[in-house]
Design a protein around this motif. Structure first.
Motif, PDB file in Angstrom:
ATOM      1  N   GLY A  28      -0.805 -43.891   9.177  1.00  0.00           N
ATOM      2  CA  GLY A  28       0.208 -44.608   9.937  1.00  0.00           C
ATOM      3  C   GLY A  28      -0.117 -44.559  11.424  1.00  0.00           C
ATOM      4  O   GLY A  28      -0.688 -43.590  11.916  1.00  0.00           O
ATOM      5  N   LEU A  29       0.255 -45.615  12.143  1.00  0.00           N
ATOM      6  CA  LEU A  29       0.028 -45.666  13.582  1.00  0.00           C
ATOM      7  C   LEU A  29       1.119 -44.895  14.310  1.00  0.00           C
ATOM      8  O   LEU A  29       2.259 -44.828  13.855  1.00  0.00           O
ATOM      9  CB  LEU A  29       0.025 -47.112  14.071  1.00  0.00           C
ATOM     10  CG  LEU A  29      -1.089 -48.028  13.572  1.00  0.00           C
ATOM     11  CD1 LEU A  29      -0.896 -49.436  14.123  1.00  0.00           C
ATOM     12  CD2 LEU A  29      -2.442 -47.498  13.980  1.00  0.00           C
ATOM     13  N   SER A  30       0.771 -44.347  15.465  1.00  0.00           N
ATOM     14  CA  SER A  30       1.751 -43.652  16.292  1.00  0.00           C
ATOM     15  C   SER A  30       2.544 -44.665  17.105  1.00  0.00           C
ATOM     16  O   SER A  30       2.164 -45.840  17.216  1.00  0.00           O
ATOM     17  CB  SER A  30       1.046 -42.681  17.234  1.00  0.00           C
ATOM     18  OG  SER A  30       0.266 -43.402  18.173  1.00  0.00           O
ATOM     19  N   ALA A  31       3.635 -44.204  17.711  1.00  0.00           N
ATOM     20  CA  ALA A  31       4.456 -45.070  18.551  1.00  0.00           C
ATOM     21  C   ALA A  31       3.624 -45.611  19.709  1.00  0.00           C
ATOM     22  O   ALA A  31       3.722 -46.790  20.071  1.00  0.00           O
ATOM     23  CB  ALA A  31       5.665 -44.299  19.071  1.00  0.00           C
ATOM     24  N   TYR A  32       2.781 -44.756  20.284  1.00  0.00           N
ATOM     25  CA  TYR A  32       1.929 -45.196  21.395  1.00  0.00           C
ATOM     26  C   TYR A  32       0.985 -46.311  20.957  1.00  0.00           C
ATOM     27  O   TYR A  32       0.761 -47.271  21.700  1.00  0.00           O
ATOM     28  CB  TYR A  32       1.122 -44.023  21.963  1.00  0.00           C
ATOM     29  CG  TYR A  32       0.073 -44.476  22.941  1.00  0.00           C
ATOM     30  CD1 TYR A  32       0.429 -44.872  24.219  1.00  0.00           C
ATOM     31  CD2 TYR A  32      -1.269 -44.547  22.569  1.00  0.00           C
ATOM     32  CE1 TYR A  32      -0.522 -45.320  25.120  1.00  0.00           C
ATOM     33  CE2 TYR A  32      -2.220 -44.987  23.468  1.00  0.00           C
ATOM     34  CZ  TYR A  32      -1.848 -45.371  24.730  1.00  0.00           C
ATOM     35  OH  TYR A  32      -2.790 -45.826  25.622  1.00  0.00           O
ATOM     36  N   PRO A  73      12.072 -48.606  20.047  1.00  0.00           N
ATOM     37  CA  PRO A  73      11.568 -49.561  19.041  1.00  0.00           C
ATOM     38  C   PRO A  73      10.179 -49.191  18.518  1.00  0.00           C
ATOM     39  O   PRO A  73       9.885 -49.382  17.328  1.00  0.00           O
ATOM     40  CB  PRO A  73      11.520 -50.898  19.778  1.00  0.00           C
ATOM     41  CG  PRO A  73      11.978 -50.667  21.162  1.00  0.00           C
ATOM     42  CD  PRO A  73      12.360 -49.246  21.309  1.00  0.00           C
ATOM     43  N   TYR A  74       9.349 -48.627  19.388  1.00  0.00           N
ATOM     44  CA  TYR A  74       8.003 -48.236  18.961  1.00  0.00           C
ATOM     45  C   TYR A  74       8.055 -47.013  18.052  1.00  0.00           C
ATOM     46  O   TYR A  74       7.301 -46.909  17.083  1.00  0.00           O
ATOM     47  CB  TYR A  74       7.118 -47.961  20.183  1.00  0.00           C
ATOM     48  CG  TYR A  74       7.029 -49.153  21.103  1.00  0.00           C
ATOM     49  CD1 TYR A  74       6.359 -50.311  20.717  1.00  0.00           C
ATOM     50  CD2 TYR A  74       7.644 -49.150  22.350  1.00  0.00           C
ATOM     51  CE1 TYR A  74       6.294 -51.415  21.547  1.00  0.00           C
ATOM     52  CE2 TYR A  74       7.577 -50.243  23.190  1.00  0.00           C
ATOM     53  CZ  TYR A  74       6.900 -51.376  22.780  1.00  0.00           C
ATOM     54  OH  TYR A  74       6.837 -52.473  23.605  1.00  0.00           O
ATOM     55  N   GLU A  75       8.970 -46.099  18.354  1.00  0.00           N
ATOM     56  CA  GLU A  75       9.119 -44.921  17.507  1.00  0.00           C
ATOM     57  C   GLU A  75       9.684 -45.294  16.147  1.00  0.00           C
ATOM     58  O   GLU A  75       9.323 -44.696  15.132  1.00  0.00           O
ATOM     59  CB  GLU A  75       9.982 -43.875  18.217  1.00  0.00           C
ATOM     60  CG  GLU A  75       9.250 -43.267  19.399  1.00  0.00           C
ATOM     61  CD  GLU A  75      10.112 -42.385  20.274  1.00  0.00           C
ATOM     62  OE1 GLU A  75      11.351 -42.351  20.083  1.00  0.00           O
ATOM     63  OE2 GLU A  75       9.545 -41.734  21.175  1.00  0.00           O
ATOM     64  N   ALA A  76      10.551 -46.305  16.112  1.00  0.00           N
ATOM     65  CA  ALA A  76      11.086 -46.784  14.829  1.00  0.00           C
ATOM     66  C   ALA A  76       9.970 -47.400  13.987  1.00  0.00           C
ATOM     67  O   ALA A  76       9.885 -47.154  12.773  1.00  0.00           O
ATOM     68  CB  ALA A  76      12.196 -47.801  15.065  1.00  0.00           C
ATOM     69  N   LYS A  77       9.098 -48.186  14.629  1.00  0.00           N
ATOM     70  CA  LYS A  77       7.962 -48.780  13.907  1.00  0.00           C
ATOM     71  C   LYS A  77       7.037 -47.687  13.384  1.00  0.00           C
ATOM     72  O   LYS A  77       6.519 -47.784  12.262  1.00  0.00           O
ATOM     73  CB  LYS A  77       7.170 -49.714  14.824  1.00  0.00           C
ATOM     74  CG  LYS A  77       7.866 -51.005  15.144  1.00  0.00           C
ATOM     75  CD  LYS A  77       7.003 -51.850  16.081  1.00  0.00           C
ATOM     76  CE  LYS A  77       7.703 -53.101  16.539  1.00  0.00           C
ATOM     77  NZ  LYS A  77       6.897 -53.889  17.483  1.00  0.00           N
TER      78      LYS A  77
END
Length: 102
Positions: A28-32, A73-77
Motif C-alpha cells: 500500500g502507498l503511504s499518505a505522502y 484526505p491523503y491519510e484516508a486514501k
C-alpha cells in the motif's frame, strides 16, 4: 616503522536471494506518496527544468507545510490502500497454503 600485516576475513558463501513472486500483491502507498503523485506535475509546471532531486525536495517541503486537516484526505486514501493490501495478502497467502498442502 613497518606496516602490520592485516589478515583478510574469509568470505562466506552468500545465500541465494529468494526471488520475489511477481503475482504477490503490491504494498500500500503511504499518505505522502498519494500527495506526491498528485502534486508532482504541479511542481514541474511551476518550475520548468527542475531536476528530479529538486522535485522531491519541493514535495517534501510542501508536505511538511500541510496541517492535519489538509493531510486527512491523503491519510484516508493510505488507510484504504493499506486495507486493500492486507486483504489481497491474506487471500494470496491462503492460496499459497492451499497449493503447498495439495
Amino acid at each position: 616503522m613497518p606496516k602490520e600485516k592485516v589478515q583478510k576475513r574469509a568470505t562466506k558463501a552468500r545465500a541465494e536471494k529468494k526471488k520475489k513472486d511477481p503475482n504477490a500483491p503490491k504494498r500500500g502507498l503511504s499518505a505522502y506518496m498519494f500527495f506526491a503523485n498528485e502534486q508532482r506535475e504541479n511542481v514541474r509546471d511551476e518550475n520548468p527544468g527542475i531536476s528530479f532531486g529538486q522535485v522531491g525536495k519541493v514535495l517534501g517541503e510542501r508536505w511538511k507545510a500541510l496541517n492535519d486537516k489538509q493531510r486527512a484526505p491523503y491519510e484516508a486514501k493510505a488507510a484504504q490502500d493499506k486495507k486493500r493490501y492486507e486483504d489481497e495478502k491474506a487471500s494470496y497467502n491462503a492460496e499459497a497454503e492451499e497449493e503447498e498442502s495439495s
